[in-house]
Design an enzyme around this catalytic site. Structure first.
Site, PDB file in Angstrom:
ATOM      1  N   ASP A 122      -7.018   3.409  -2.923  1.00 45.23           N
ATOM      2  CA  ASP A 122      -7.986   3.410  -1.719  1.00 45.23           C
ATOM      3  C   ASP A 122      -8.041   4.871  -1.457  1.00 45.23           C
ATOM      4  OD1 ASP A 122      -8.918   3.086   0.660  1.00 45.23           O
ATOM      5  OD2 ASP A 122      -7.323   2.170   1.779  1.00 45.23           O
ATOM      6  N   GLU A 163     -11.185   1.111  -3.518  1.00 42.36           N
ATOM      7  CA  GLU A 163     -11.479   0.781  -2.175  1.00 42.36           C
ATOM      8  C   GLU A 163     -12.046   2.050  -1.493  1.00 42.36           C
ATOM      9  OE1 GLU A 163      -8.062  -0.665  -0.292  1.00 42.36           O
ATOM     10  OE2 GLU A 163      -8.880  -0.825   1.866  1.00 42.36           O
ATOM     11  N   LYS A 198     -10.460  -6.764   7.898  1.00 46.78           N
ATOM     12  CA  LYS A 198      -9.243  -6.489   8.886  1.00 46.78           C
ATOM     13  C   LYS A 198      -9.893  -7.145  10.149  1.00 46.78           C
ATOM     14  CE  LYS A 198      -7.604  -2.370   6.900  1.00 46.78           C
ATOM     15  NZ  LYS A 198      -7.707  -0.666   6.780  1.00 46.78           N
ATOM     16  N   LYS A 224      -2.587   5.114  -2.492  1.00 48.77           N
ATOM     17  CA  LYS A 224      -3.785   6.119  -1.716  1.00 48.77           C
ATOM     18  C   LYS A 224      -4.016   7.361  -2.672  1.00 48.77           C
ATOM     19  CE  LYS A 224      -3.746   3.864   2.426  1.00 48.77           C
ATOM     20  NZ  LYS A 224      -5.072   3.118   2.925  1.00 48.77           N
ATOM     21  N   GLY A 277      -4.618  -4.200   6.028  1.00 50.48           N
ATOM     22  CA  GLY A 277      -3.583  -4.040   6.979  1.00 50.48           C
ATOM     23  C   GLY A 277      -3.782  -2.816   7.642  1.00 50.48           C
ATOM     24  N   ASP A 323     -13.966  -0.911   2.804  1.00 50.02           N
ATOM     25  CA  ASP A 323     -13.158  -1.376   4.260  1.00 50.02           C
ATOM     26  C   ASP A 323     -13.709  -0.746   5.288  1.00 50.02           C
ATOM     27  OD1 ASP A 323     -11.066  -1.024   6.108  1.00 50.02           O
ATOM     28  OD2 ASP A 323      -9.694  -0.013   4.747  1.00 50.02           O
ATOM     29  N   SER A 341       0.883  -1.179  -0.189  1.00 47.11           N
ATOM     30  CA  SER A 341       0.038   0.183   0.033  1.00 47.11           C
ATOM     31  C   SER A 341       0.953   1.400  -0.092  1.00 47.11           C
ATOM     32  CB  SER A 341      -0.793   0.069   1.299  1.00 47.11           C
ATOM     33  OG  SER A 341      -1.526   1.253   1.499  1.00 47.11           O
ATOM     34  N   LYS A 357      -1.155  -1.050  -4.344  1.00 47.35           N
ATOM     35  CA  LYS A 357      -2.168  -0.116  -4.195  1.00 47.35           C
ATOM     36  C   LYS A 357      -1.701   1.094  -3.758  1.00 47.35           C
ATOM     37  CE  LYS A 357      -4.787   0.218   0.172  1.00 47.35           C
ATOM     38  NZ  LYS A 357      -5.467  -0.640   1.367  1.00 47.35           N
TER      39      LYS A 357
HETATM   40  O1  OSB Z   1      -7.066   1.877   4.811  1.00 52.65           O
HETATM   41  O2  OSB Z   1      -6.093  -0.035   4.103  1.00 52.65           O
HETATM   42  C1  OSB Z   1      -6.363   1.190   4.933  1.00 52.65           C
HETATM   43  C2  OSB Z   1      -3.110   1.755   6.923  1.00 52.65           C
HETATM   44  C3  OSB Z   1      -3.590   2.275   8.152  1.00 52.65           C
HETATM   45  C4  OSB Z   1      -4.924   2.428   8.351  1.00 52.65           C
HETATM   46  C5  OSB Z   1      -5.836   2.033   7.160  1.00 52.65           C
HETATM   47  C6  OSB Z   1      -5.263   1.506   5.912  1.00 52.65           C
HETATM   48  C7  OSB Z   1      -3.968   1.449   5.927  1.00 52.65           C
HETATM   49  C8  OSB Z   1      -3.319   1.059   4.532  1.00 52.65           C
HETATM   50  C9  OSB Z   1      -1.781   0.117   4.996  1.00 52.65           C
HETATM   51  O3  OSB Z   1      -3.523   1.133   3.507  1.00 52.65           O
HETATM   52  C10 OSB Z   1      -1.983  -1.436   4.785  1.00 52.65           C
HETATM   53  C11 OSB Z   1      -0.720  -2.024   5.403  1.00 52.65           C
HETATM   54  O4  OSB Z   1       0.230  -2.234   4.551  1.00 52.65           O
HETATM   55  O5  OSB Z   1      -0.696  -2.284   6.557  1.00 52.65           O
HETATM   56 MG    MG Z   2      -8.428   0.826   3.452  1.00 56.77          MG
END
Ligand code: OSB
Ligand code: MG
Length: 370
Positions: free
Chosen positions: A188, A213, A262, A163, A290, A238, A135, A161
Protein backbone atom coordinates in the site's frame (compact mmCIF):
# COMPACT_ATOMS: atom_id res chain seq x y z
CA UNK A 1 -35.76 6.94 15.75
CA UNK A 2 -36.44 10.34 17.31
CA UNK A 3 -33.06 11.95 17.85
CA UNK A 4 -32.91 13.53 21.33
CA UNK A 5 -29.25 14.27 21.90
CA UNK A 6 -25.74 13.82 20.58
CA UNK A 7 -22.49 13.76 22.58
CA UNK A 8 -19.04 13.96 21.00
CA UNK A 9 -15.80 12.72 22.52
CA UNK A 10 -12.51 13.70 20.91
CA UNK A 11 -10.16 10.82 21.71
CA UNK A 12 -6.39 10.48 21.56
CA UNK A 13 -5.35 6.84 21.85
CA UNK A 14 -1.73 5.69 22.33
CA UNK A 15 -0.74 3.05 19.75
CA UNK A 16 1.07 -0.13 20.85
CA UNK A 17 3.83 0.74 18.36
CA UNK A 18 4.39 3.72 16.03
CA UNK A 19 2.71 3.38 12.63
CA UNK A 20 4.62 4.78 9.63
CA UNK A 21 3.16 5.24 6.17
CA UNK A 22 4.19 7.20 3.09
CA UNK A 23 2.44 10.23 4.62
CA UNK A 24 3.99 10.16 8.08
CA UNK A 25 4.64 8.43 11.37
CA UNK A 26 2.51 8.52 14.47
CA UNK A 27 2.47 7.19 18.05
CA UNK A 28 -1.13 8.05 18.74
CA UNK A 29 -4.41 7.92 16.93
CA UNK A 30 -7.14 10.55 17.19
CA UNK A 31 -10.81 9.92 16.43
CA UNK A 32 -14.24 11.12 17.49
CA UNK A 33 -16.63 8.85 19.33
CA UNK A 34 -20.24 9.87 18.64
CA UNK A 35 -23.03 8.98 21.06
CA UNK A 36 -26.63 9.46 19.91
CA UNK A 37 -29.66 9.15 22.19
CA UNK A 38 -32.99 8.25 20.62
CA UNK A 39 -36.15 6.70 22.08
CA UNK A 40 -34.39 5.87 25.36
CA UNK A 41 -31.57 4.00 23.58
CA UNK A 42 -27.94 4.98 23.05
CA UNK A 43 -26.02 4.31 19.85
CA UNK A 44 -22.31 4.78 19.21
CA UNK A 45 -20.37 5.59 16.07
CA UNK A 46 -16.74 6.33 15.31
CA UNK A 47 -15.56 9.07 13.00
CA UNK A 48 -12.38 7.61 11.46
CA UNK A 49 -10.60 10.86 10.56
CA UNK A 50 -7.21 11.18 12.28
CA UNK A 51 -5.37 14.26 13.59
CA UNK A 52 -3.48 15.11 10.39
CA UNK A 53 -4.61 15.48 6.77
CA UNK A 54 -2.08 12.88 5.51
CA UNK A 55 -4.43 10.12 4.42
CA UNK A 56 -7.24 12.43 3.34
CA UNK A 57 -8.08 16.12 3.55
CA UNK A 58 -10.55 15.36 6.32
CA UNK A 59 -9.21 15.46 9.89
CA UNK A 60 -10.62 14.88 13.37
CA UNK A 61 -10.55 18.67 13.74
CA UNK A 62 -12.55 19.36 10.56
CA UNK A 63 -15.02 16.64 11.55
CA UNK A 64 -15.35 18.14 15.03
CA UNK A 65 -16.32 21.45 13.39
CA UNK A 66 -18.63 20.10 10.66
CA UNK A 67 -20.44 17.79 13.08
CA UNK A 68 -21.25 20.59 15.52
CA UNK A 69 -21.85 23.41 13.08
CA UNK A 70 -23.85 21.58 10.41
CA UNK A 71 -24.50 17.85 10.78
CA UNK A 72 -25.77 17.64 14.37
CA UNK A 73 -28.14 20.63 13.96
CA UNK A 74 -29.61 18.86 10.89
CA UNK A 75 -30.04 15.67 12.89
CA UNK A 76 -31.47 16.95 16.20
CA UNK A 77 -35.20 16.67 16.60
CA UNK A 78 -35.48 14.66 13.37
CA UNK A 79 -37.01 11.26 13.08
CA UNK A 80 -35.44 8.54 10.95
CA UNK A 81 -37.01 5.24 10.05
CA UNK A 82 -33.76 3.79 8.71
CA UNK A 83 -30.06 4.83 8.57
CA UNK A 84 -30.25 4.80 4.75
CA UNK A 85 -32.53 7.90 5.01
CA UNK A 86 -29.54 9.70 6.44
CA UNK A 87 -27.64 10.04 3.15
CA UNK A 88 -30.33 12.18 1.52
CA UNK A 89 -30.83 14.31 4.63
CA UNK A 90 -27.18 15.40 4.52
CA UNK A 91 -26.75 15.92 0.78
CA UNK A 92 -26.68 19.68 1.33
CA UNK A 93 -23.38 19.31 3.21
CA UNK A 94 -20.72 18.62 0.57
CA UNK A 95 -17.94 16.19 1.37
CA UNK A 96 -16.98 15.52 5.00
CA UNK A 97 -17.66 11.85 4.41
CA UNK A 98 -15.97 10.53 7.55
CA UNK A 99 -17.95 12.93 9.76
CA UNK A 100 -21.19 11.75 8.12
CA UNK A 101 -20.14 8.10 8.36
CA UNK A 102 -19.53 8.42 12.12
CA UNK A 103 -23.06 9.70 12.68
CA UNK A 104 -24.55 7.11 10.37
CA UNK A 105 -22.75 4.31 12.27
CA UNK A 106 -24.45 5.43 15.50
CA UNK A 107 -27.84 5.28 13.72
CA UNK A 108 -27.15 1.69 12.62
CA UNK A 109 -26.20 0.83 16.21
CA UNK A 110 -29.47 2.38 17.41
CA UNK A 111 -31.54 0.54 14.81
CA UNK A 112 -29.94 -2.76 15.75
CA UNK A 113 -30.56 -2.15 19.45
CA UNK A 114 -34.19 -1.14 18.79
CA UNK A 115 -34.85 -4.27 16.70
CA UNK A 116 -32.66 -6.68 18.68
CA UNK A 117 -30.62 -7.47 15.56
CA UNK A 118 -26.87 -7.36 15.01
CA UNK A 119 -25.32 -5.01 12.46
CA UNK A 120 -24.28 -8.08 10.51
CA UNK A 121 -27.95 -9.14 10.26
CA UNK A 122 -29.05 -5.61 9.33
CA UNK A 123 -26.49 -5.45 6.51
CA UNK A 124 -27.13 -8.98 5.25
CA UNK A 125 -23.76 -10.44 6.21
CA UNK A 126 -23.43 -14.20 5.85
CA UNK A 127 -20.24 -15.10 7.73
CA UNK A 128 -19.82 -15.37 11.49
CA UNK A 129 -16.04 -14.88 11.22
CA UNK A 130 -14.01 -13.07 8.58
CA UNK A 131 -10.55 -13.50 7.06
CA UNK A 132 -8.16 -10.82 8.24
CA UNK A 133 -4.59 -9.66 7.78
CA UNK A 134 -2.26 -7.09 9.25
CA UNK A 135 -1.03 -3.79 7.79
CA UNK A 136 2.65 -3.37 8.61
CA UNK A 137 4.14 0.13 8.76
CA UNK A 138 7.45 1.19 7.23
CA UNK A 139 10.32 -0.15 9.38
CA UNK A 140 13.93 0.99 9.87
CA UNK A 141 15.37 -1.46 7.30
CA UNK A 142 14.34 -4.45 5.14
CA UNK A 143 15.79 -6.75 7.85
CA UNK A 144 13.75 -5.02 10.56
CA UNK A 145 10.67 -5.36 8.36
CA UNK A 146 11.23 -9.09 7.87
CA UNK A 147 11.49 -9.61 11.63
CA UNK A 148 8.38 -7.51 12.32
CA UNK A 149 6.47 -9.55 9.72
CA UNK A 150 7.81 -12.75 11.29
CA UNK A 151 6.34 -11.61 14.62
CA UNK A 152 2.88 -11.15 13.08
CA UNK A 153 3.07 -14.51 11.31
CA UNK A 154 3.95 -16.09 14.67
CA UNK A 155 0.76 -14.55 16.07
CA UNK A 156 -1.23 -16.25 13.31
CA UNK A 157 -1.73 -13.61 10.60
CA UNK A 158 -1.89 -15.24 7.19
CA UNK A 159 -2.04 -12.11 5.03
CA UNK A 160 0.50 -9.33 5.25
CA UNK A 161 0.26 -5.81 3.84
CA UNK A 162 3.41 -3.71 3.62
CA UNK A 163 3.33 0.07 3.59
CA UNK A 164 5.67 1.41 0.90
CA UNK A 165 6.92 4.77 -0.35
CA UNK A 166 9.42 5.89 -3.00
CA UNK A 167 12.84 4.46 -2.14
CA UNK A 168 11.36 2.15 0.50
CA UNK A 169 9.58 -0.26 -1.80
CA UNK A 170 11.41 -2.87 -3.90
CA UNK A 171 14.12 -4.04 -1.46
CA UNK A 172 11.60 -4.22 1.38
CA UNK A 173 8.99 -6.17 -0.57
CA UNK A 174 11.58 -8.49 -2.14
CA UNK A 175 13.10 -9.25 1.28
CA UNK A 176 9.70 -10.19 2.73
CA UNK A 177 8.81 -12.28 -0.33
CA UNK A 178 12.14 -14.15 -0.10
CA UNK A 179 11.63 -14.87 3.61
CA UNK A 180 7.97 -15.94 3.17
CA UNK A 181 7.56 -17.35 -0.36
CA UNK A 182 3.97 -18.55 0.10
CA UNK A 183 2.54 -15.75 2.26
CA UNK A 184 -0.43 -13.77 0.93
CA UNK A 185 1.31 -10.45 0.46
CA UNK A 186 0.22 -6.99 -0.76
CA UNK A 187 1.56 -3.43 -0.65
CA UNK A 188 0.00 0.00 0.00
CA UNK A 189 1.61 3.24 -1.23
CA UNK A 190 -1.04 5.69 0.05
CA UNK A 191 -0.85 7.89 -3.08
CA UNK A 192 2.94 8.39 -2.90
CA UNK A 193 3.78 7.97 -6.63
CA UNK A 194 3.09 9.62 -9.96
CA UNK A 195 2.65 7.63 -13.17
CA UNK A 196 6.31 8.42 -13.92
CA UNK A 197 7.81 7.53 -10.51
CA UNK A 198 5.62 4.41 -10.30
CA UNK A 199 7.65 2.91 -13.16
CA UNK A 200 10.12 1.98 -10.41
CA UNK A 201 7.48 -0.43 -9.06
CA UNK A 202 7.35 -2.61 -12.21
CA UNK A 203 9.59 -5.34 -10.67
CA UNK A 204 6.87 -5.85 -8.01
CA UNK A 205 4.87 -7.55 -10.76
CA UNK A 206 7.19 -10.58 -10.43
CA UNK A 207 6.53 -11.11 -6.70
CA UNK A 208 3.09 -12.72 -6.86
CA UNK A 209 1.40 -9.98 -4.83
CA UNK A 210 -2.34 -10.11 -4.20
CA UNK A 211 -2.60 -6.44 -5.16
CA UNK A 212 -0.91 -3.04 -5.20
CA UNK A 213 -2.98 -0.50 -3.25
CA UNK A 214 -3.37 3.16 -4.21
CA UNK A 215 -0.02 3.85 -5.91
CA UNK A 216 -1.05 7.25 -7.38
CA UNK A 217 -2.80 10.40 -6.16
CA UNK A 218 -6.41 10.07 -5.14
CA UNK A 219 -7.73 12.08 -8.10
CA UNK A 220 -5.62 10.18 -10.65
CA UNK A 221 -8.16 7.69 -12.00
CA UNK A 222 -6.93 8.11 -15.57
CA UNK A 223 -3.27 7.52 -14.70
CA UNK A 224 -4.25 4.53 -12.56
CA UNK A 225 -5.86 3.03 -15.66
CA UNK A 226 -2.61 3.58 -17.58
CA UNK A 227 -0.62 1.99 -14.76
CA UNK A 228 -2.99 -0.97 -14.45
CA UNK A 229 -2.38 -1.69 -18.16
CA UNK A 230 1.35 -2.09 -17.35
CA UNK A 231 0.80 -4.56 -14.47
CA UNK A 232 -0.67 -8.02 -14.32
CA UNK A 233 -0.91 -7.64 -10.51
CA UNK A 234 -4.30 -6.08 -9.71
CA UNK A 235 -4.28 -2.44 -8.69
CA UNK A 236 -6.60 -1.82 -5.73
CA UNK A 237 -7.99 1.65 -5.06
CA UNK A 238 -8.51 3.01 -1.54
CA UNK A 239 -8.31 6.85 -1.35
CA UNK A 240 -9.64 7.30 -4.93
CA UNK A 241 -13.00 5.65 -4.24
CA UNK A 242 -15.26 8.01 -2.29
CA UNK A 243 -18.66 7.01 -3.69
CA UNK A 244 -20.47 4.28 -5.62
CA UNK A 245 -20.19 6.56 -8.68
CA UNK A 246 -16.42 6.68 -8.41
CA UNK A 247 -16.32 2.92 -7.95
CA UNK A 248 -18.34 2.43 -11.14
CA UNK A 249 -16.25 4.94 -13.10
CA UNK A 250 -12.96 3.45 -11.88
CA UNK A 251 -14.09 -0.01 -13.00
CA UNK A 252 -15.33 1.29 -16.36
CA UNK A 253 -11.97 3.03 -16.88
CA UNK A 254 -10.08 -0.13 -15.82
CA UNK A 255 -8.26 1.97 -13.22
CA UNK A 256 -8.31 -1.00 -10.81
CA UNK A 257 -9.33 -4.64 -10.51
CA UNK A 258 -10.01 -4.65 -6.76
CA UNK A 259 -11.61 -2.12 -4.39
CA UNK A 260 -10.87 -1.49 -0.72
CA UNK A 261 -14.09 -0.45 1.03
CA UNK A 262 -13.93 1.75 4.13
CA UNK A 263 -17.32 2.95 5.33
CA UNK A 264 -15.70 6.13 6.67
CA UNK A 265 -14.09 7.09 3.37
CA UNK A 266 -17.34 6.66 1.39
CA UNK A 267 -19.71 8.45 3.78
CA UNK A 268 -21.13 5.52 5.69
CA UNK A 269 -22.12 1.88 5.75
CA UNK A 270 -25.03 2.34 3.32
CA UNK A 271 -22.61 3.73 0.71
CA UNK A 272 -20.15 0.92 1.46
CA UNK A 273 -22.98 -1.55 0.95
CA UNK A 274 -23.82 0.05 -2.42
CA UNK A 275 -20.18 -0.26 -3.57
CA UNK A 276 -20.14 -3.86 -2.39
CA UNK A 277 -23.30 -4.64 -4.37
CA UNK A 278 -21.98 -2.97 -7.52
CA UNK A 279 -18.68 -4.89 -7.33
CA UNK A 280 -20.39 -8.16 -6.44
CA UNK A 281 -22.64 -7.92 -9.52
CA UNK A 282 -19.57 -7.37 -11.71
CA UNK A 283 -17.46 -10.08 -10.07
CA UNK A 284 -14.94 -7.53 -8.75
CA UNK A 285 -13.35 -8.60 -5.43
CA UNK A 286 -13.58 -6.19 -2.50
CA UNK A 287 -12.08 -6.20 0.98
CA UNK A 288 -12.58 -4.16 4.11
CA UNK A 289 -9.95 -1.52 4.79
CA UNK A 290 -9.09 -0.20 8.24
CA UNK A 291 -8.23 3.13 9.85
CA UNK A 292 -6.71 1.89 13.14
CA UNK A 293 -10.22 2.01 14.62
CA UNK A 294 -11.16 1.56 18.26
CA UNK A 295 -13.38 -1.39 19.19
CA UNK A 296 -16.39 0.61 17.96
CA UNK A 297 -15.19 1.04 14.38
CA UNK A 298 -13.67 -2.44 14.41
CA UNK A 299 -17.08 -3.98 15.21
CA UNK A 300 -18.56 -2.07 12.27
CA UNK A 301 -15.77 -3.24 9.94
CA UNK A 302 -16.27 -6.87 10.95
CA UNK A 303 -20.00 -6.69 10.21
CA UNK A 304 -19.36 -5.08 6.82
CA UNK A 305 -16.68 -7.65 5.95
CA UNK A 306 -19.17 -10.48 6.56
CA UNK A 307 -20.98 -9.64 3.29
CA UNK A 308 -20.52 -12.19 0.51
CA UNK A 309 -18.48 -10.00 -1.89
CA UNK A 310 -15.67 -9.47 0.64
CA UNK A 311 -13.54 -12.26 -0.79
CA UNK A 312 -10.10 -10.91 0.20
CA UNK A 313 -8.82 -10.62 3.81
CA UNK A 314 -9.54 -7.30 5.54
CA UNK A 315 -7.23 -4.85 7.33
CA UNK A 316 -8.97 -5.77 10.57
CA UNK A 317 -6.41 -6.97 13.07
CA UNK A 318 -6.83 -8.03 16.70
CA UNK A 319 -7.22 -5.27 19.30
CA UNK A 320 -3.75 -5.97 20.72
CA UNK A 321 -2.13 -5.04 17.38
CA UNK A 322 -3.32 -1.47 18.00
CA UNK A 323 -4.15 -0.70 21.64
CA UNK A 324 -3.08 -1.92 25.06
CA UNK A 325 -6.34 -0.51 26.35
CA UNK A 326 -9.38 0.00 24.09
CA UNK A 327 -12.57 1.95 24.82
CA UNK A 328 -14.82 -1.12 24.47
CA UNK A 329 -15.21 -3.85 27.05
CA UNK A 330 -14.85 -6.32 24.18
CA UNK A 331 -11.40 -7.04 22.77
CA UNK A 332 -11.13 -8.71 19.38
CA UNK A 333 -8.81 -11.67 19.17
CA UNK A 334 -7.27 -13.49 16.23
CA UNK A 335 -8.46 -17.08 15.73
CA UNK A 336 -5.79 -19.65 14.75
CA UNK A 337 -7.11 -19.61 11.14
CA UNK A 338 -6.37 -15.85 10.74
CA UNK A 339 -10.03 -14.88 11.22
CA UNK A 340 -11.86 -12.68 13.72
CA UNK A 341 -15.39 -13.38 14.96
CA UNK A 342 -18.13 -10.99 13.86
CA UNK A 343 -20.05 -9.55 16.84
CA UNK A 344 -23.55 -11.02 17.19
CA UNK A 345 -25.18 -8.87 19.91
CA UNK A 346 -27.69 -6.17 18.86
CA UNK A 347 -26.29 -3.23 16.90
CA UNK A 348 -22.51 -3.00 16.80
CA UNK A 349 -22.43 -5.53 19.62
CA UNK A 350 -19.97 -3.60 21.76
CA UNK A 351 -20.21 -1.74 25.07
CA UNK A 352 -18.19 1.30 26.10
CA UNK A 353 -15.87 1.16 29.11
CA UNK A 354 -16.55 4.52 30.83
CA UNK A 355 -13.17 4.65 32.60
CA UNK A 356 -11.26 4.04 29.35
CA UNK A 357 -13.41 6.61 27.56
CA UNK A 358 -12.61 9.20 30.21
CA UNK A 359 -8.93 8.36 30.09
CA UNK A 360 -8.59 9.01 26.34
CA UNK A 361 -11.02 11.94 25.97
CA UNK A 362 -9.28 15.28 25.42
CA UNK A 363 -12.36 17.28 24.46
CA UNK A 364 -16.10 16.76 24.60
CA UNK A 365 -19.34 18.45 23.59
CA UNK A 366 -23.05 17.79 24.14
CA UNK A 367 -25.98 18.84 21.93
CA UNK A 368 -29.64 18.30 22.85
CA UNK A 369 -32.85 18.97 20.96
CA UNK A 370 -34.28 21.18 23.73
O1 OSB B 1 -4.33 3.21 3.75
O2 OSB B 1 -5.25 1.49 4.47
C1 OSB B 1 -4.74 2.56 4.70
C2 OSB B 1 -4.43 3.18 8.47
C3 OSB B 1 -4.82 4.51 8.54
C4 OSB B 1 -5.14 5.18 7.39
C5 OSB B 1 -5.06 4.53 6.15
C6 OSB B 1 -4.70 3.20 6.07
C7 OSB B 1 -4.34 2.53 7.25
C8 OSB B 1 -3.88 1.13 7.29
C9 OSB B 1 -4.07 0.36 8.58
O3 OSB B 1 -3.32 0.59 6.37
C10 OSB B 1 -5.26 -0.53 8.53
C11 OSB B 1 -5.65 -1.02 9.91
O4 OSB B 1 -5.07 -1.99 10.37
O5 OSB B 1 -6.57 -0.44 10.52
MG1 MG C 1 -4.82 2.06 2.02
Amino acid sequence: MNIEGVALYYLRMPLVSPFETSFGRSDTRDCILIEIRADGLTGFGECAADYDPGYSSETAGTSWYILQEFLIPLLLGKSFSHPTDFQGAFDQVRGHLMAKAGLEMALWDLLGKAEGRSLRQLLGGMRDKVDVGVSVGIQASPQALVSTVEGYIAKGYRRIKLKIKPGRDLLETQAVRLAFPDMRLQVDANSAYTLESAQALLPLDELGLLLIEQPLYEDDLLDHSRLQAQFSTPICLDESITSPRHARQALEMKACKVINIKAGRVGGLSQGLAIHDLCHERGVPVWCGGMLETGVGRASNLALASLPGFTLPGDISASDRYYLQDITDERFILNPDSTIDVPSSPGLGVTIDPAALERFTINQAVHTSR
